[in-house]
Design an enzyme around this catalytic site. Structure first.
Site, PDB file in Angstrom:
ATOM      1  N   LYS A 175       0.842  -1.210   0.000  1.00  0.00           N
ATOM      2  CA  LYS A 175       0.000   0.000   0.000  1.00  0.00           C
ATOM      3  C   LYS A 175       0.874   1.255   0.000  1.00  0.00           C
ATOM      4  O   LYS A 175       0.579   2.219  -0.702  1.00  0.00           O
ATOM      5  CB  LYS A 175      -0.936  -0.015   1.225  1.00  0.00           C
ATOM      6  CG  LYS A 175      -2.098  -0.989   1.052  1.00  0.00           C
ATOM      7  CD  LYS A 175      -2.875  -1.215   2.340  1.00  0.00           C
ATOM      8  CE  LYS A 175      -3.857  -2.364   2.170  1.00  0.00           C
ATOM      9  NZ  LYS A 175      -4.414  -2.861   3.422  1.00  0.00           N
ATOM     10  N   GLN A 234      -4.471  -1.917   9.979  1.00  0.00           N
ATOM     11  CA  GLN A 234      -4.357  -3.209   9.292  1.00  0.00           C
ATOM     12  C   GLN A 234      -4.868  -4.332  10.201  1.00  0.00           C
ATOM     13  O   GLN A 234      -4.401  -4.500  11.324  1.00  0.00           O
ATOM     14  CB  GLN A 234      -2.891  -3.456   8.890  1.00  0.00           C
ATOM     15  CG  GLN A 234      -2.677  -4.683   8.027  1.00  0.00           C
ATOM     16  CD  GLN A 234      -3.296  -4.559   6.627  1.00  0.00           C
ATOM     17  OE1 GLN A 234      -3.219  -3.516   5.991  1.00  0.00           O
ATOM     18  NE2 GLN A 234      -3.933  -5.624   6.165  1.00  0.00           N
ATOM     19  N   ASP A 249     -11.138   2.336   4.595  1.00  0.00           N
ATOM     20  CA  ASP A 249     -11.574   0.976   4.264  1.00  0.00           C
ATOM     21  C   ASP A 249     -13.085   0.837   4.140  1.00  0.00           C
ATOM     22  O   ASP A 249     -13.577  -0.193   3.701  1.00  0.00           O
ATOM     23  CB  ASP A 249     -11.156   0.011   5.387  1.00  0.00           C
ATOM     24  CG  ASP A 249      -9.711  -0.406   5.267  1.00  0.00           C
ATOM     25  OD1 ASP A 249      -9.287  -0.706   4.141  1.00  0.00           O
ATOM     26  OD2 ASP A 249      -9.017  -0.444   6.299  1.00  0.00           O
TER      27      ASP A 249
END
Ligand code: NDP
Length: 298
Positions: free
Chosen positions: A52, A96, A119
């Protein structure tokens, strides 16, 4: 049989992100920033974060990664999240997952400001997505699947779509997006009876299960489009492992009309959509007069 190449497709969408970042900077703004939290020493998580970060660098998005040991208290993580909430350059915050077991994931995530959710994990944004509101981020993997199909001009309207898997991050939000795109959707799970028979009715079959190569040709209608979301690491001997999907690519390719490979299928699309969400949030936060087409063209 067509390969739906997630690498080629994500390059296309990443170029759009890059162009949008240039437009933002041309308005004398700072580049959008994605702030990432990596807690503990999960090697897969560390690898995803590196991917990412690289993708951000290549598209002009700034990154700030908080690498924290498992000794870090929940209160300290929340404190750092709050600092990112208050930073006007940060437009995407990503924790994460999975977090080490000692943490309460829901409690930690709930401290991310909804406007900076990269997200689409927060209930507020999931609600907006449910209602079809335009001014919201969309769950990355489902959005990536829709954009991948859109790129390859696979129209889902009127199609029978079967999604195997009902998680909050893949199966459920993907079903919503498919429904919004006028597909007729069936969601399957571990308690579904006669799964191969149900799956075989689908024009578009999506596997988001987490079981290596579980789906073979007996689940696939001839000519169907197969989207393999799964990422599994299987031992191949000598201490080595390989990455494969939930679908048996070799067997399915003999009957399917199109299929996404693993790797280089849905994975790169998910990363591209994290970038999308981060830039989209920035535009909304700063009320910039820049158009960005977040949702797939239904
Ligand atoms: P979850 O474990 O949260 O959900 C798995 C789903 O599969 C559940 O709904 C479960 O059913 C269902 N399932 C499990 N076993 C069976 C079975 N034998 N038959 C039918 N259904 C079954 O997983 P995620 O949704 O988080 O992830 C799914 C896969 O996608 C994983 O491999 C993951 O690594 C991958 N992934 C890939 C991404 C990408 O970018 N490519 C992003 C996110 C995930 P039930 O609800 O009944 O338990």
């Amino acid at each position: 049989m067509q390969i739906l190449d997630g690498k080629v497709c994500s390059d296309f969408y990443r170029a759009q992100v890059s162009e949008t970042v240039k437009k933002i900077i041309a308005l004398n703004e700072k580049p959008p920033r994605l702030s990432v939290f990596l807690v503990g020493d999960n090697q897969s998580s560390a690898m995803y974060i590196r991917m990412k970060e690289k993708a951000c660098r290549e598209t002009g998005i700034e990154t700030r990664t908080h690498v924290l040991s498992e000794e870090t208290s929940e209160a300290d993580i929340i404190e750092l999240i709050k600092k990112e909430n208050a930073d006007s350059q940060t437009s995407g915050i990503l924790v994460q997952l999975p977090l080490p077991k000692k943490y309460n994931e829901t409690r930690i995530l709930s401290n991310i400001e909804a406007a900076k959710d990269a997200d689409c994990f927060l209930p507020e944004n999931i609600g907006h997505m449910f209602l079809g509101n335009k001014e919201t981020v969309i769950s990355c993997t489902p959005l990536g699947v829709m954009k991948l199909l859109n790129y390859y001009k696979i129209d889902v309207a009127g199609k029978d779509v079967c999604i195997i898997g009902r998680s909050n991050i893949v199966g459920k939000p993907l079903a919503l997006l498919m429904l919004a795109a006028n597909a007729t959707v069936t969601i399957c799970h571990s308690k579904t009876k006669n799964l191969p028979e149900v799956a075989k009715r689908a024009d578009i079959l999506v596997a988001a299960i987490g079981r290596a190569r579980m789906i073979d040709e007996t689940y696939v209608k001839p000519g169907a489009v197969v989207v393999d979301v799964g990422i599994n690491h299987v031992e191949v001997g000598n201490g080595k492992s390989e990455t494969c999907g939930d679908c048996d690519f070799e067997k399915i390719s003999k009957v399917a009309g199109a299929i996404t490979p693993v790797p280089k299928g849905v994975g790169p699309m998910t990363i591209a959509m994290v970038l999308y969400n981060t830039v989209y949030n920035y535009i909304l936060m700063k009320k910039l007069d820049i158009k960005m087409d977040i949702g797939p063209k239904f």
